[in-house]
Design an enzyme around this catalytic site. Sequence first.
Site, PDB file in Angstrom:
ATOM      1  N   LYS A  64       0.832  -1.211   0.000  1.00 52.16           N
ATOM      2  CA  LYS A  64       0.000   0.000   0.000  1.00 52.16           C
ATOM      3  C   LYS A  64       0.868   1.264   0.000  1.00 52.16           C
ATOM      4  O   LYS A  64       0.625   2.192  -0.764  1.00 52.16           O
ATOM      5  CB  LYS A  64      -0.934   0.032   1.219  1.00 52.16           C
ATOM      6  CG  LYS A  64      -1.914  -1.127   1.273  1.00 52.16           C
ATOM      7  CD  LYS A  64      -2.845  -1.027   2.462  1.00 52.16           C
ATOM      8  CE  LYS A  64      -2.169  -1.118   3.820  1.00 52.16           C
ATOM      9  NZ  LYS A  64      -1.516  -2.408   4.104  1.00 52.16           N
TER      10      LYS A  64
ATOM     11  N   ARG B 175     -10.383  -0.041   7.973  1.00 50.88           N
ATOM     12  CA  ARG B 175      -9.989  -1.440   8.132  1.00 50.88           C
ATOM     13  C   ARG B 175     -11.102  -2.266   8.774  1.00 50.88           C
ATOM     14  O   ARG B 175     -10.932  -3.468   8.938  1.00 50.88           O
ATOM     15  CB  ARG B 175      -8.758  -1.525   9.045  1.00 50.88           C
ATOM     16  CG  ARG B 175      -7.427  -1.529   8.314  1.00 50.88           C
ATOM     17  CD  ARG B 175      -6.327  -1.296   9.356  1.00 50.88           C
ATOM     18  NE  ARG B 175      -5.111  -1.985   9.062  1.00 50.88           N
ATOM     19  CZ  ARG B 175      -3.997  -1.380   8.617  1.00 50.88           C
ATOM     20  NH1 ARG B 175      -3.992  -0.108   8.358  1.00 50.88           N
ATOM     21  NH2 ARG B 175      -2.898  -2.075   8.422  1.00 50.88           N
TER      22      ARG B 175
ATOM     23  N   ARG C 127      11.687  -5.114   5.778  1.00 53.74           N
ATOM     24  CA  ARG C 127      11.271  -3.724   5.494  1.00 53.74           C
ATOM     25  C   ARG C 127      12.056  -2.766   6.387  1.00 53.74           C
ATOM     26  O   ARG C 127      12.204  -2.991   7.584  1.00 53.74           O
ATOM     27  CB  ARG C 127       9.769  -3.565   5.772  1.00 53.74           C
ATOM     28  CG  ARG C 127       9.313  -2.111   5.814  1.00 53.74           C
ATOM     29  CD  ARG C 127       7.830  -1.938   5.589  1.00 53.74           C
ATOM     30  NE  ARG C 127       6.996  -2.398   6.685  1.00 53.74           N
ATOM     31  CZ  ARG C 127       5.667  -2.368   6.660  1.00 53.74           C
ATOM     32  NH1 ARG C 127       5.028  -1.918   5.588  1.00 53.74           N
ATOM     33  NH2 ARG C 127       4.973  -2.813   7.682  1.00 53.74           N
TER      34      ARG C 127
ATOM     35  N   ARG D  73      10.456  -1.450  11.993  1.00 53.61           N
ATOM     36  CA  ARG D  73       9.320  -1.199  12.874  1.00 53.61           C
ATOM     37  C   ARG D  73       9.218  -2.291  13.941  1.00 53.61           C
ATOM     38  O   ARG D  73       9.459  -3.463  13.659  1.00 53.61           O
ATOM     39  CB  ARG D  73       8.027  -1.151  12.039  1.00 53.61           C
ATOM     40  CG  ARG D  73       7.783   0.207  11.428  1.00 53.61           C
ATOM     41  CD  ARG D  73       6.663   0.212  10.417  1.00 53.61           C
ATOM     42  NE  ARG D  73       5.479  -0.558  10.772  1.00 53.61           N
ATOM     43  CZ  ARG D  73       4.402  -0.652   9.983  1.00 53.61           C
ATOM     44  NH1 ARG D  73       4.380  -0.004   8.825  1.00 53.61           N
ATOM     45  NH2 ARG D  73       3.370  -1.367  10.354  1.00 53.61           N
TER      46      ARG D  73
ATOM     47  N   ARG E 157      -0.932  -9.635  12.868  1.00 52.60           N
ATOM     48  CA  ARG E 157      -1.536  -8.570  12.041  1.00 52.60           C
ATOM     49  C   ARG E 157      -2.270  -9.172  10.847  1.00 52.60           C
ATOM     50  O   ARG E 157      -3.329  -8.689  10.445  1.00 52.60           O
ATOM     51  CB  ARG E 157      -0.443  -7.598  11.574  1.00 52.60           C
ATOM     52  CG  ARG E 157       0.004  -6.670  12.693  1.00 52.60           C
ATOM     53  CD  ARG E 157       1.371  -6.069  12.440  1.00 52.60           C
ATOM     54  NE  ARG E 157       1.444  -5.291  11.232  1.00 52.60           N
ATOM     55  CZ  ARG E 157       2.576  -5.051  10.560  1.00 52.60           C
ATOM     56  NH1 ARG E 157       3.716  -5.546  10.997  1.00 52.60           N
ATOM     57  NH2 ARG E 157       2.559  -4.330   9.487  1.00 52.60           N
TER      58      ARG E 157
END
Length: 227
Positions: free
Chosen positions: A19, A93, A127, A160, A171
């Site tokens: 996204k 969401r 990431r 993160r 998640r």
Amino acid sequence: MALHKIFRAVIMGPPGSGKGTVSARITKTFGLKHLSSGDILRANINAKTELGLLMKSCIDQGQLVPDDVMSRLILSDLRALDQSSWLLDGFPRTVSQADALDKAYSVDTVINLNVPFQTIKQRLTSRWTHLPSGRVYNVDFNPPKVPGLDDVTGEPLVQRDDDTPETVTRRLKAYETQTDDCKNVFPYRSKGVLQSFSGTETNKIWPHIEAFLHSKLSSVDEKCEDL
Ligand SMILES: Nc1nc2c(ncn2[C@@H]2O[C@H](COP(=O)(O)OP(=O)(O)O)[C@@H](O)[C@H]2O)c(=O)[nH]1
Ligand SMILES: Nc1ncnc2c1ncn2[C@@H]1O[C@H](COP(=O)(O)OP(=O)(O)O)[C@@H](O)[C@H]1O
């Protein structure tokens, strides 16, 4: 492409589906303002606001933050963008969030990214994020020019706290039960504004999204000129 009418878009998809990466390409190509729920929450955590401190444990545990908190936060930021075209990333969401947005704004298009969970797990553990801007990198896919540093500011990149394998699993579960399983109840499919794009590589999905938005935006502009 210059926009004449205000255009409001949402980008949805599981954590790690791309996204943020696709949003950066959309904002660069089409000039929409980008609003990311995750970036807004992380900015609050970083600034140690009361809300940020309260929400940090939810986020670190891979749970969604409460609907009323999230909806209030996003809707108040959107009010400041009333005269702009925008792209909302990571919100809504849940059904309750989608209803709250629907009451306030009519959304022109919803881009839904469909990426297999197995692909996502590998991506998220590699990431690297520049927290102040939300720019994302990946050791394999789009490494920074200098390892560990943001290309634009030269500031350090971080991993993160919620990008660990265990939290990613939680998640994805939250996405499955609270977002994906409920998607038919969101007001988008029935209104004919939901467009899904499937694949395992952003570079292959992107040309389809770009072409779709070009045609969508020119038809919006034509309708506007007809008025
Ligand atoms: N290997 C690979 N990584 C990708 C691809 N697309 C995005 N990524 C990386 O995957 C991670 C998650 O992408 P991101 O845009 O942050 O997804 P989001 O969580 O949905 O906003 C980031 O590290 C991206 O750089 C891809 O096609 N291949
Ligand atoms: N719309 C939302 N509703 C509830 N919680 C959210 C929402 N958006 C973000 N969050 C919280 O912030 C975390 C990180 O979100 P985000 O940065 O959008 O993740 P990703 O980019 O991996 O999809 C989520 O796991 C959740 O705890």
